[in-house]
Write a protein that holds these residues in place. Structure first.
Motif, PDB file in Angstrom:
ATOM      1  N   THR A  93       0.900  -1.274  -0.039  1.00 32.51           N
ATOM      2  CA  THR A  93       0.085  -0.125  -0.089  1.00 32.51           C
ATOM      3  C   THR A  93       0.924   1.184   0.000  1.00 32.51           C
ATOM      4  OG1 THR A  93      -1.783  -1.257   1.320  1.00 32.51           O
ATOM      5  CG2 THR A  93      -1.815   1.240   1.534  1.00 32.51           C
ATOM      6  N   THR A  94       0.669   2.263  -0.936  1.00 37.74           N
ATOM      7  CA  THR A  94       1.291   3.337  -1.087  1.00 37.74           C
ATOM      8  C   THR A  94       0.460   4.540  -1.238  1.00 37.74           C
ATOM      9  OG1 THR A  94       3.216   4.645  -1.782  1.00 37.74           O
ATOM     10  CG2 THR A  94       2.092   2.961  -2.957  1.00 37.74           C
ATOM     11  N   LYS A  95       0.361   5.700  -0.736  1.00 34.36           N
ATOM     12  CA  LYS A  95      -0.397   6.688  -1.325  1.00 34.36           C
ATOM     13  C   LYS A  95      -1.824   6.305  -1.303  1.00 34.36           C
ATOM     14  CE  LYS A  95       2.824   9.788  -3.364  1.00 34.36           C
ATOM     15  NZ  LYS A  95       3.171  10.598  -4.687  1.00 34.36           N
ATOM     16  N   GLY A  96      -2.231   5.669  -0.215  1.00 32.03           N
ATOM     17  CA  GLY A  96      -3.653   5.273  -0.232  1.00 32.03           C
ATOM     18  C   GLY A  96      -4.122   4.159  -1.097  1.00 32.03           C
ATOM     19  N   GLU A  97      -3.331   3.650  -1.821  1.00 32.78           N
ATOM     20  CA  GLU A  97      -3.781   2.729  -3.076  1.00 32.78           C
ATOM     21  C   GLU A  97      -3.015   1.480  -2.731  1.00 32.78           C
ATOM     22  OE1 GLU A  97      -5.763   2.594  -5.507  1.00 32.78           O
ATOM     23  OE2 GLU A  97      -6.261   5.034  -5.533  1.00 32.78           O
ATOM     24  N   THR A  98      -3.746   0.379  -2.700  1.00 37.60           N
ATOM     25  CA  THR A  98      -3.111  -1.015  -2.425  1.00 37.60           C
ATOM     26  C   THR A  98      -3.235  -1.933  -3.840  1.00 37.60           C
ATOM     27  OG1 THR A  98      -4.041  -1.014  -0.185  1.00 37.60           O
ATOM     28  CG2 THR A  98      -3.505  -3.142  -1.005  1.00 37.60           C
ATOM     29  N   PHE A  99      -1.977  -2.441  -3.761  1.00 36.37           N
ATOM     30  CA  PHE A  99      -2.063  -3.536  -4.861  1.00 36.37           C
ATOM     31  C   PHE A  99      -1.400  -4.967  -4.535  1.00 36.37           C
ATOM     32  CE2 PHE A  99       1.763  -0.470  -5.238  1.00 36.37           C
ATOM     33  CZ  PHE A  99       2.601  -1.494  -5.419  1.00 36.37           C
ATOM     34  N   ARG A 100      -1.554  -5.859  -5.270  1.00 33.97           N
ATOM     35  CA  ARG A 100      -0.978  -7.332  -4.782  1.00 33.97           C
ATOM     36  C   ARG A 100      -0.045  -7.525  -5.877  1.00 33.97           C
ATOM     37  NH1 ARG A 100      -3.188 -10.109  -0.994  1.00 33.97           N
ATOM     38  NH2 ARG A 100      -2.194 -12.189  -1.860  1.00 33.97           N
ATOM     39  N   LEU A 101       1.119  -8.221  -5.268  1.00 39.14           N
ATOM     40  CA  LEU A 101       2.260  -8.631  -5.877  1.00 39.14           C
ATOM     41  C   LEU A 101       2.452 -10.160  -5.830  1.00 39.14           C
ATOM     42  CD1 LEU A 101       5.157  -6.139  -5.169  1.00 39.14           C
ATOM     43  CD2 LEU A 101       3.827  -6.233  -7.160  1.00 39.14           C
ATOM     44  N   LEU A 102       2.780 -10.895  -7.029  1.00 38.27           N
ATOM     45  CA  LEU A 102       2.902 -12.389  -6.971  1.00 38.27           C
ATOM     46  C   LEU A 102       4.097 -12.538  -8.023  1.00 38.27           C
ATOM     47  CD1 LEU A 102       2.137 -15.243  -6.868  1.00 38.27           C
ATOM     48  CD2 LEU A 102       0.811 -15.096  -9.001  1.00 38.27           C
ATOM     49  N   ARG A 103       5.225 -13.159  -7.337  1.00 37.04           N
ATOM     50  CA  ARG A 103       6.339 -13.566  -8.335  1.00 37.04           C
ATOM     51  C   ARG A 103       6.525 -15.087  -7.957  1.00 37.04           C
ATOM     52  NH1 ARG A 103      11.762 -14.657  -7.733  1.00 37.04           N
ATOM     53  NH2 ARG A 103      11.922 -13.947  -5.610  1.00 37.04           N
ATOM     54  N   ILE A 104       6.818 -15.721  -9.334  1.00 36.05           N
ATOM     55  CA  ILE A 104       7.062 -17.019  -9.427  1.00 36.05           C
ATOM     56  C   ILE A 104       8.278 -17.121 -10.189  1.00 36.05           C
ATOM     57  CG2 ILE A 104       6.310 -19.239  -9.944  1.00 36.05           C
ATOM     58  CD1 ILE A 104       3.664 -18.410  -9.576  1.00 36.05           C
ATOM     59  N   ASP A 105       9.489 -17.560  -9.575  1.00 31.95           N
ATOM     60  CA  ASP A 105      10.798 -17.325 -10.434  1.00 31.95           C
ATOM     61  C   ASP A 105      10.871 -15.974 -10.893  1.00 31.95           C
ATOM     62  OD1 ASP A 105      11.394 -19.900  -9.876  1.00 31.95           O
ATOM     63  OD2 ASP A 105      10.297 -20.502 -11.551  1.00 31.95           O
ATOM     64  N   ASP A 106      11.260 -15.833 -12.433  1.00 32.02           N
ATOM     65  CA  ASP A 106      11.192 -14.343 -12.996  1.00 32.02           C
ATOM     66  C   ASP A 106       9.979 -13.769 -13.407  1.00 32.02           C
ATOM     67  OD1 ASP A 106      13.890 -14.638 -12.530  1.00 32.02           O
ATOM     68  OD2 ASP A 106      14.289 -15.432 -14.312  1.00 32.02           O
ATOM     69  N   GLU A 107       8.963 -14.336 -13.283  1.00 33.04           N
ATOM     70  CA  GLU A 107       7.639 -13.865 -13.603  1.00 33.04           C
ATOM     71  C   GLU A 107       6.949 -13.072 -12.394  1.00 33.04           C
ATOM     72  OE1 GLU A 107       5.069 -16.983 -15.311  1.00 33.04           O
ATOM     73  OE2 GLU A 107       6.185 -16.896 -17.055  1.00 33.04           O
ATOM     74  N   LEU A 108       6.725 -11.784 -12.624  1.00 30.84           N
ATOM     75  CA  LEU A 108       6.175 -10.912 -11.732  1.00 30.84           C
ATOM     76  C   LEU A 108       4.828 -10.353 -12.142  1.00 30.84           C
ATOM     77  CD1 LEU A 108       6.544  -9.064  -9.271  1.00 30.84           C
ATOM     78  CD2 LEU A 108       7.515  -7.315 -10.619  1.00 30.84           C
ATOM     79  N   TYR A 109       3.943 -10.567 -11.346  1.00 31.45           N
ATOM     80  CA  TYR A 109       2.667 -10.042 -11.489  1.00 31.45           C
ATOM     81  C   TYR A 109       2.182  -9.133 -10.435  1.00 31.45           C
ATOM     82  CZ  TYR A 109       2.396 -14.399 -14.253  1.00 31.45           C
ATOM     83  OH  TYR A 109       2.604 -15.361 -15.277  1.00 31.45           O
ATOM     84  N   LEU A 110       1.200  -7.970 -11.316  1.00 33.13           N
ATOM     85  CA  LEU A 110       0.685  -6.968 -10.377  1.00 33.13           C
ATOM     86  C   LEU A 110      -0.788  -6.991 -10.479  1.00 33.13           C
ATOM     87  CD1 LEU A 110       2.417  -3.505  -9.701  1.00 33.13           C
ATOM     88  CD2 LEU A 110      -0.066  -3.853 -10.373  1.00 33.13           C
ATOM     89  N   ARG A 111      -1.475  -6.811  -9.238  1.00 29.17           N
ATOM     90  CA  ARG A 111      -2.995  -6.914  -9.275  1.00 29.17           C
ATOM     91  C   ARG A 111      -3.506  -5.523  -8.745  1.00 29.17           C
ATOM     92  NH1 ARG A 111      -6.968 -11.763  -8.150  1.00 29.17           N
ATOM     93  NH2 ARG A 111      -8.702 -11.042  -8.782  1.00 29.17           N
ATOM     94  N   ALA A 112      -4.334  -4.806  -9.172  1.00 33.25           N
ATOM     95  CA  ALA A 112      -4.688  -3.545  -8.360  1.00 33.25           C
ATOM     96  C   ALA A 112      -6.164  -3.315  -9.181  1.00 33.25           C
ATOM     97  CB  ALA A 112      -3.809  -2.324  -8.759  1.00 33.25           C
ATOM     98  N   ASP A 113      -6.826  -2.358  -8.576  1.00 34.95           N
ATOM     99  CA  ASP A 113      -8.138  -2.104  -8.976  1.00 34.95           C
ATOM    100  C   ASP A 113      -8.128  -0.710 -10.112  1.00 34.95           C
ATOM    101  OD1 ASP A 113      -7.703   0.401  -7.652  1.00 34.95           O
ATOM    102  OD2 ASP A 113      -9.143  -0.123  -5.870  1.00 34.95           O
ATOM    103  N   ALA A 114      -9.202  -0.381 -10.571  1.00 33.44           N
ATOM    104  CA  ALA A 114      -9.039   0.809 -11.632  1.00 33.44           C
ATOM    105  C   ALA A 114      -8.367   2.069 -11.084  1.00 33.44           C
ATOM    106  CB  ALA A 114     -10.558   0.886 -12.310  1.00 33.44           C
ATOM    107  N   GLY A 115      -8.719   2.486  -9.693  1.00 39.72           N
ATOM    108  CA  GLY A 115      -8.224   3.537  -9.365  1.00 39.72           C
ATOM    109  C   GLY A 115      -6.569   3.718  -9.159  1.00 39.72           C
ATOM    110  N   PHE A 116      -6.071   2.595  -9.077  1.00 39.21           N
ATOM    111  CA  PHE A 116      -4.612   2.565  -9.270  1.00 39.21           C
ATOM    112  C   PHE A 116      -3.901   2.551 -10.564  1.00 39.21           C
ATOM    113  CE2 PHE A 116      -0.720  -0.115 -10.187  1.00 39.21           C
ATOM    114  CZ  PHE A 116       0.415   0.356  -9.187  1.00 39.21           C
ATOM    115  N   TRP A 117      -4.694   1.956 -11.592  1.00 42.31           N
ATOM    116  CA  TRP A 117      -4.215   2.224 -12.955  1.00 42.31           C
ATOM    117  C   TRP A 117      -4.656   3.234 -13.512  1.00 42.31           C
ATOM    118  CZ3 TRP A 117      -0.588  -1.113 -14.212  1.00 42.31           C
ATOM    119  CH2 TRP A 117      -0.734  -2.419 -13.692  1.00 42.31           C
ATOM    120  N   GLY A 118      -5.733   3.971 -12.911  1.00 42.78           N
ATOM    121  CA  GLY A 118      -5.949   5.415 -13.489  1.00 42.78           C
ATOM    122  C   GLY A 118      -5.394   6.510 -12.911  1.00 42.78           C
TER     123      GLY A 118
END
Length: 262
Positions: A93-118
């Motif tokens: 969480t940073t600046k009021g926005e929360t996102f999830r991180l998932l890493r498996i080996d070298d593959e990194l995924y980010l999951r967030a709501d529209a507010g984060f991406w916007g």
């Protein structure tokens, strides 16, 4: 003789009450002649050796959970991450926005709501998600943000976000950079953190950070206060395994070579 015996009994009872009160708090010193009795013994070591033992214990086990705050480059991140050698999962969480991180080996995924991406659109950025086209930049960004919302977005390795966020999922890198105090090391008494007895080590009387190390079982780090008010972290679930699974295909989006500017 009876009076002397009764006096000793009263003093012993009083001492027991005082020690019980201290044990329920954070300070454990003074309740026995040897506060390290029944512990793993690291409390008897010099401060530099305690820090070294804690670093070695942290590196020898495969998994850990850490949560708390990290301040870097003027920004505060609140972390709740579970880490292992081949990856990690959790929330940031940073600046009021929360996102999830998932890493498996070298593959990194980010999951967030529209507010984060916007955020790129909200801040007036013209090069946001989706690029140009016939629509206005803000409208294009908003549409792309909705598309990205709640998806596991694969972070391209060439994108700046990859290097910025992968460190939060890398046990070796993250702990290697955190578990070192600065300045002259010293011990600062016996304490208790989350029900675990600890020995505290300080750098420059706390200005260089403090580290609580477990006196029970392995000398794992339990709590870290970083130097320069750069955050506080607690560590738990050492050696407790957890699953890392690729997200389902219908929950995954490969955005391409570069993520939106937000």
């Amino acid at each position: 003789m009876m009076s002397i015996s009764q006096g000793r009994s009263r003093r012993a009872t009083l001492a027991g009450v005082v020690c019980a009160l201290l044990v329920t708090g954070t300070a454990l010193t003074g309740c026995s002649e040897d506060p390290n009795e029944g512990t793993n013994g690291v409390g008897r070591l010099p401060a530099d050796q305690i820090q070294s033992r804690a670093q070695k214990a942290a590196g020898s086990v495969g998994t850990v959970r850490l949560h708390g705050t990290v301040v870097t480059s003027g920004r505060t991140y609140t972390l709740d991450m579970r880490l292992k050698e081949k990856g990690g999962i959790g929330s940031v969480t940073t600046k009021g926005e929360t996102f999830r991180l998932l890493r498996i080996d070298d593959e990194l995924y980010l999951r967030a709501d529209a507010g984060f991406w916007g955020q790129g659109a909200d801040e007036g950025g013209g090069g946001g998600a989706g690029g140009g086209g016939d629509k206005g930049a803000g409208e294009t960004d908003a549409a792309a943000a909705e598309k990205l919302a709640s998806k596991y977005v694969k972070v391209p390795q060439g994108d700046p976000s990859y290097q910025k966020f992968i460190g939060f999922t890398d046990k070796s890198v993250l702990l290697g950079g955190l578990l070192t105090l600065h300045g002259k090391l010293a011990t600062d008494g016996h304490h208790e953190q989350s029900g675990v007895r600890t020995i505290r080590v300080t750098g420059d009387d706390g200005a260089g950070g403090t580290l609580d190390v477990s006196l029970e079982g392995q000398p794992y780090p339990v709590r870290l206060v970083r130097a320069g008010k750069a955050g506080t972290l607690t560590f738990s679930a050492w050696g407790t395994d957890f699953p890392l699974k690729q997200p389902a295909k219908d929950e995954t989006l490969d955005y391409g070579k570069k993520l939106p500017t937000s």
